[in-house]
Structures are given as structure tokens and as C-alpha cells.
Design a protein around this motif. Structure first.
Motif, PDB file in Angstrom:
ATOM      1  N   PRO A  30       0.725  -1.053   0.065  1.00 63.12           N
ATOM      2  CA  PRO A  30      -0.110  -0.084  -0.166  1.00 63.12           C
ATOM      3  C   PRO A  30       0.727   1.191   0.097  1.00 63.12           C
ATOM      4  CG  PRO A  30       0.296  -0.753   1.955  1.00 63.12           C
ATOM      5  CD  PRO A  30       0.870  -1.790   1.354  1.00 63.12           C
ATOM      6  N   SER A  31       2.096   1.293   0.224  1.00 63.41           N
ATOM      7  CA  SER A  31       2.826   2.291   0.373  1.00 63.41           C
ATOM      8  C   SER A  31       3.777   2.810  -0.919  1.00 63.41           C
ATOM      9  CB  SER A  31       3.857   2.226   1.768  1.00 63.41           C
ATOM     10  OG  SER A  31       4.641   1.006   1.381  1.00 63.41           O
ATOM     11  N   PRO A  91       2.565   4.211  -4.071  1.00 65.12           N
ATOM     12  CA  PRO A  91       2.047   4.734  -5.250  1.00 65.12           C
ATOM     13  C   PRO A  91       2.880   5.571  -6.084  1.00 65.12           C
ATOM     14  CG  PRO A  91       1.219   5.995  -3.263  1.00 65.12           C
ATOM     15  CD  PRO A  91       2.026   4.801  -3.041  1.00 65.12           C
ATOM     16  N   ASN A 139       4.655   5.308   7.914  1.00 67.06           N
ATOM     17  CA  ASN A 139       4.032   4.344   7.156  1.00 67.06           C
ATOM     18  C   ASN A 139       2.626   3.901   8.145  1.00 67.06           C
ATOM     19  OD1 ASN A 139       2.940   1.505   6.339  1.00 67.06           O
ATOM     20  ND2 ASN A 139       5.219   1.382   5.451  1.00 67.06           N
ATOM     21  N   PRO A 140       1.206   3.543   7.568  1.00 67.59           N
ATOM     22  CA  PRO A 140       1.032   4.139   6.223  1.00 67.59           C
ATOM     23  C   PRO A 140       0.662   5.365   5.704  1.00 67.59           C
ATOM     24  CG  PRO A 140      -1.048   3.267   7.382  1.00 67.59           C
ATOM     25  CD  PRO A 140       0.369   3.093   8.260  1.00 67.59           C
ATOM     26  N   GLU A 156       1.511   6.325   2.246  1.00 69.78           N
ATOM     27  CA  GLU A 156       1.226   6.324   0.641  1.00 69.78           C
ATOM     28  C   GLU A 156       1.890   7.378   0.029  1.00 69.78           C
ATOM     29  OE1 GLU A 156      -2.898   6.155  -0.195  1.00 69.78           O
ATOM     30  OE2 GLU A 156      -3.217   4.105   0.988  1.00 69.78           O
ATOM     31  N   SER A 186       5.522   7.890  -2.643  1.00 72.22           N
ATOM     32  CA  SER A 186       6.041   7.296  -3.670  1.00 72.22           C
ATOM     33  C   SER A 186       7.658   7.069  -3.194  1.00 72.22           C
ATOM     34  CB  SER A 186       5.975   8.354  -4.788  1.00 72.22           C
ATOM     35  OG  SER A 186       6.846   7.884  -5.836  1.00 72.22           O
TER      36      SER A 186
END
Length: 266
Positions: free
Chosen positions: A11-12, A14, A43-44, A46, A48
């Protein structure tokens, strides 16, 4: 299929791509051999890994300790630093928790979560210690021997229990301080989730000084803050090592800023 893809990718991460953003004016041209840094990735959150790699490349430390780090994210950051910016790092992972909700993978084989160390020089004598009581989440420290400022030195990277869990941190600092005390010269970096004047940090202050010479437990008001809530939670403790320069670098890619220490081991 979408659910499976999210589990596998995590999930982390994108927006990860093979095109890095340009570094700002004044960015380091190559690894700075006497520079160490610490950064809680959040975390989390998200964010890049391309942006995370660009933040690290801007300052190009010899060693950087990461907290709240997924092993998969750290590997991608390390690869991006090399492919996009020509910075080659060795990596040691210090996962103390397996969590697919934070780090992807699949429920029966989740990704590792914890600390990590990136070093431009090889690392040896790796030790990973999980604290007997992690509080609400498993916590620990990672220690290695590597080269900083041309000298071999022991480096510790830790993440202590959450901010409301003072009594848990007391025991964790005792474990960490006992390990650090075995070395005449050591660097201890990490997110301690405590401001300088808190009693639980006393064993660390007895062994080492913060990279900021104006930052003491008795005068916490002079310490540069390192978080979005304007607290000093992140430290580079130096034992038997001189601090030449320190700087906090605000970032949009975590709720913790990057803390830089340029040191002298000679």
C-alpha cells in the motif's frame, strides 16, 4: 484481481516510476563520506519511493537509518538511488514485524516492517534485537559496523514505542544503552518518540551527545524540532565522535523531517 494486486505490491508505493524528479540546486554531487542521517518514512502514508529516493539523493549521506520501513520499499529506494542518481548503497534490513496491511505481500507471507540501514560502504557484524516489550507494536534496534569519515564505527538504528508509552520506552532505552555502552565510539540514530527532557532518555544522554551541541535534556527549547507536530523525536546520538554540522530538512513526504549530521571521527 485488484485486491490481489494491492496485496502483492503493497500500500505504500503509489506513483513509483523510473523517472526521478530533478534534484534542487545545491544538492550533493556524490556521497558525503562523513554524513549520517535518520528518517522515519511514515507508514502507512502512501508516498512514492521515487520521491523518497530523491529526498535521500539530495543530501547523499554515507549512512542513513530508516524507520517505519517496509523491506520492499527499502529495496526499491536503494535501486532507485542507483538507477536514477548513480548513488550505490548497501542495505541491511531490521524487520521486527510482518504486516501485509503496511507492507504488502499476501496474508500468509506478509512484508517485513521495521528499521533499515543504507550505507555507501559495506556493513558487517549485523545484529537485530527485538525489545522484550514493544508496546502496542513490535519494536527493536538494528546495529552494524561500517565506515563513516574513513573510520570503522558501530551504528545503531532504532524506533522506540509510541509517544504515549513512556513506561515501555524506559525498558527499551535500557536495552539499547547497554549495547551502545560496549563501544567507545558509536552512532545511534532513530525515532525515539520522546522529547529530550523525558526521563526515559537519561541513559542515552549519559552515554552520548546529540549532533546539535545546543540540544540537551535540560534545555529542550533550543532543540530543532523534527516532526509535523513540532516535537524533537528524532536523534543522531554521537558517542566519542565530534559533530561538525547538523541540519533538519523539512519534507512533504513524511510526518518526520530528515535529520542530518556531518561528523568528525578523526
Amino acid at each position: 484481481m485488484i485486491v490481489v494486486s494491492v496485496l502483492l505490491l503493497g500500500p505504500s508505493t503509489p506513483g513509483d516510476a523510473l523517472v526521478g524528479r530533478p534534484l534542487p540546486a545545491g544538492a550533493a554531487a556524490e556521497v558525503v563520506p562523513n554524513r549520517v542521517m535518520t528518517w522515519n518514512l511514515c507508514n502507512p502514508c502512501e508516498k512514492s519511493n521515487v520521491d523518497r529516493a530523491a529526498e535521500i539523493a539530495t543530501y547523499a549521506p554515507q549512512v542513513i537509518g530508516l524507520q517505519e520501513a517496509c523491506t520492499g520499499d527499502v529495496k526499491r529506494i536503494r535501486d532507485l538511488l542507483e538507477s536514477l542518481y548513480g548513488l550505490v548503497y548497501h542495505v541491511e534490513y531490521g524487520a521486527v514485524l510482518q504486516n501485509w496491511g503496511r507492507c504488502g505481500g499476501v496474508p500468509w507471507s506478509p512484508g517485513g516492517f521495521g528499521q533499515a540501514l543504507l550505507s555507501a560502504a559495506p556493513m558487517t557484524d549485523r545484529v537485530l534485537v527485538e525489545y522484550p516489550d514493544g508496546g502496542s507494536e513490535d519494536r527493536g534496534y538494528l546495529a552494524v559496523t561500517t565506515t563513516v569519515d574513513g573510520r570503522r564505527v558501530r551504528v545503531f538504528n532504532t524506533h522506540l514505542a509510541q509517544r504515549q508509552q513512556e513506561s515501555v520506552r524506559v525498558g527499551q532505552v535500557r536495552v539499547l544503552a547497554a549495547a551502545v555502552a560496549e563501544y567507545d565510539r558509536a552512532i545511534v540514530i532513530g525515532d525515539f518518540n520522546a522529547t529530550p527532557e523525558t526521563p526515559e532518555l537519561a541513559p542515552m544522554w549519559a552515554l552520548a551527545a546529540d549532533t546539535d551541541p545546543q540540544c540537551h535534556p535540560q534545555t529542550s527549547g533550543t532543540c530543532d524540532t523534527t516532526t509535523d507536530w513540532y516535537s524533537k523525536f528524532d536523534y543522531v546520538f554521537l558517542r566519542g565522535i565530534a559533530s561538525l554540522r547538523h541540519q533538519v530538512h523539512p519534507t512533504a513526504y513524511s510526518d518526520h523531517d530528515l535529520l542530518q549530521a556531518d561528523v568528525d571521527l578523526t
